[in-house]
Design a protein around this motif. Structure first.
Motif, PDB file in Angstrom:
ATOM      1  N   GLN A 114       1.552 -40.980 -13.429  1.00  0.00           N
ATOM      2  CA  GLN A 114       2.210 -39.735 -13.058  1.00  0.00           C
ATOM      3  C   GLN A 114       3.474 -40.027 -12.263  1.00  0.00           C
ATOM      4  OE1 GLN A 114      -0.318 -37.087 -10.888  1.00  0.00           O
ATOM      5  NE2 GLN A 114       1.042 -35.327 -11.156  1.00  0.00           N
ATOM      6  N   ASN A 115       4.551 -39.334 -12.635  1.00  0.00           N
ATOM      7  CA  ASN A 115       5.805 -39.500 -11.931  1.00  0.00           C
ATOM      8  C   ASN A 115       5.735 -38.850 -10.556  1.00  0.00           C
ATOM      9  OD1 ASN A 115       7.236 -40.899 -13.967  1.00  0.00           O
ATOM     10  ND2 ASN A 115       7.626 -38.974 -15.041  1.00  0.00           N
ATOM     11  N   ALA A 116       6.293 -39.544  -9.545  1.00  0.00           N
ATOM     12  CA  ALA A 116       6.287 -39.015  -8.180  1.00  0.00           C
ATOM     13  C   ALA A 116       7.282 -37.868  -8.039  1.00  0.00           C
ATOM     14  CB  ALA A 116       6.627 -40.125  -7.192  1.00  0.00           C
ATOM     15  N   THR A 117       6.930 -36.921  -7.195  1.00  0.00           N
ATOM     16  CA  THR A 117       7.839 -35.816  -6.867  1.00  0.00           C
ATOM     17  C   THR A 117       7.769 -35.557  -5.366  1.00  0.00           C
ATOM     18  OG1 THR A 117       6.159 -34.114  -7.189  1.00  0.00           O
ATOM     19  CG2 THR A 117       7.478 -34.717  -9.107  1.00  0.00           C
ATOM     20  N   GLU A 118       8.919 -35.184  -4.818  1.00  0.00           N
ATOM     21  CA  GLU A 118       9.023 -34.805  -3.406  1.00  0.00           C
ATOM     22  C   GLU A 118      10.026 -33.667  -3.318  1.00  0.00           C
ATOM     23  OE1 GLU A 118       7.610 -35.652  -0.550  1.00  0.00           O
ATOM     24  OE2 GLU A 118       6.367 -37.304  -1.273  1.00  0.00           O
ATOM     25  N   ASN A 119       9.492 -32.464  -3.344  1.00  0.00           N
ATOM     26  CA  ASN A 119      10.345 -31.278  -3.260  1.00  0.00           C
ATOM     27  C   ASN A 119      11.403 -31.293  -4.372  1.00  0.00           C
ATOM     28  OD1 ASN A 119       8.961 -30.358  -0.889  1.00  0.00           O
ATOM     29  ND2 ASN A 119      10.102 -31.897   0.265  1.00  0.00           N
ATOM     30  N   ARG A 120      12.679 -31.376  -4.035  1.00  0.00           N
ATOM     31  CA  ARG A 120      13.734 -31.325  -5.051  1.00  0.00           C
ATOM     32  C   ARG A 120      13.957 -32.668  -5.749  1.00  0.00           C
ATOM     33  NH1 ARG A 120      18.394 -31.076  -3.298  1.00  0.00           N
ATOM     34  NH2 ARG A 120      18.047 -31.568  -1.090  1.00  0.00           N
TER      35      ARG A 120
END
Lengths: 116, 118
Positions: free
Chosen positions: A57-63
């Motif tokens: 899974q690709n990491a995400t942090e807000n924008r």
């Protein structure tokens, strides 16, 4: 030896638009970590996002989100809804897990300009 | 938690002089790293400590460079007989690693010490 390549030295984006920063790396390891750091002018390096290679899974942090393509050894950063405060140097970095080395290997960086 | 601090922030010296930089890591972080960043480049690893033990040194760290972390807290980086090629930003970072685990740590950077050798 591991290497990290950021082929675009500079990019610009309009405020509120989306921009993608590219990064490729070379390694023979199967388990490692990838990072994007931000370095605003005359300010310290700040971690933006990290990705463990064993996670699909690709990491995400807000924008901020990444597109991690392990087979292609590609690790791009997408910044959505760009803000003036996003203007900075962005560095892609790699850290392996074998051989006991804990060092980060950085790319040369990319200067992002955000236009109002 | 005040973050990683480095002193001085700027240092101008003449070629041949010795300089010493200090890094105070985040409290209780057991790992401390030194990197060097020249203009237009990404940071390059120099050395790192786990507590007071220096565990790895880069080939960039010539015999004119020495780093210490005497009590496992702050660290100093000394450059003897400085050369113009030593002009760079010297960055310190720290992290917390738990015994027996892979380093899943994140390295937190200080503001750096900018060295100019005239």
């Amino acid at each position: 030896a591991q290497t990290v390549t950021q082929s675009q030295p500079e990019m610009s984006v309009q405020e509120a638009e989306t921009v993608t920063l590219s990064c490729t790396y070379d390694t023979s390891e199967s388990d490692y970590y990838l990072f994007w750091y931000k370095q605003p002018p005359s300010r310290q390096m700040i971690l933006v996002i990290r990705q463990e290679a064993y996670k699909q899974q690709n990491a995400t942090e807000n924008r901020f989100s990444v597109n991690f393509q392990k087979a292609a050894k590609s690790f791009s950063l997408k910044i959505s809804d760009s803000q003036l405060g996003d203007a900075a140097m962005y560095f892609c970095a790699y850290r392996g897990t074998q051989g006991g080395s804990e060092k980060l290997v950085f790319g040369k960086g990319m200067k992002l300009t955000v236009n109002p | 938690d005040t973050g990683v601090s480095q002193n001085p922030r700027h240092k101008i010296t003449k070629r041949g002089q010795n300089v010493t930089f200090r890094c105070d890591p985040i409290s209780e972080h057991n790992r401390l790293y030194w990197y060097r960043q020249t203009l237009g480049q990404g940071p390059e690893f120099l050395t790192y400590f786990q507590n007071e033990a220096q565990l790895e040194k880069s080939r960039l760290l010539s015999d004119r460079f020495s780093a210490e972390r005497p009590k496992g807290s702050f660290s100093t980086l000394e450059i003897q007989r400085t050369e113009q090629g030593d002009s760079a930003m010297y960055l310190c970072a720290s992290s917390l690693v738990y015994r027996g685990q892979y380093s899943t740590d994140t390295q937190y950077f200080g503001p750096g010490t900018r060295l100019t050798v005239l």
